[in-house]
Design a protein around this motif. Structure first.
Motif: not given
Length: 68
Positions: A48-55, A57-60, A62-68
């Motif tokens: 679950h730590a690995e799953v939360m880490n992947e989530m 990273l995906e959120r980051e 997505r935020e970078e794509q929105l900021n571009d």
């Protein structure tokens, strides 16, 4: 320097052994034996730590794509 690293490795080995065989903390999500403690004191398993880490990273990304 090498001696200090050696003792750190030994300390981590015995701490992990203690967690797995004596204390046996349970993951707050699935109930499996866990070795990672959160800041709030709850425990989480490696999976679950690995799953939360992947989530996160995906959120980051997505935020970078929105900021571009």
């Amino acid at each position: 320097m090498k001696m200090k690293m050696f003792w750190n490795d030994i300390e981590l080995f015995f701490y992990d052994w203690y967690l797995l065989h004596i204390k046996k903390p349970k993951c707050f999500i699935c109930g499996r034996i866990s070795t990672l403690q959160n800041y709030d004191g709850s425990w989480i398993c490696d999976y679950h730590a690995e799953v939360m880490n992947e989530m996160g990273l995906e959120r980051e990304s997505r935020e970078e794509q929105l900021n571009d």
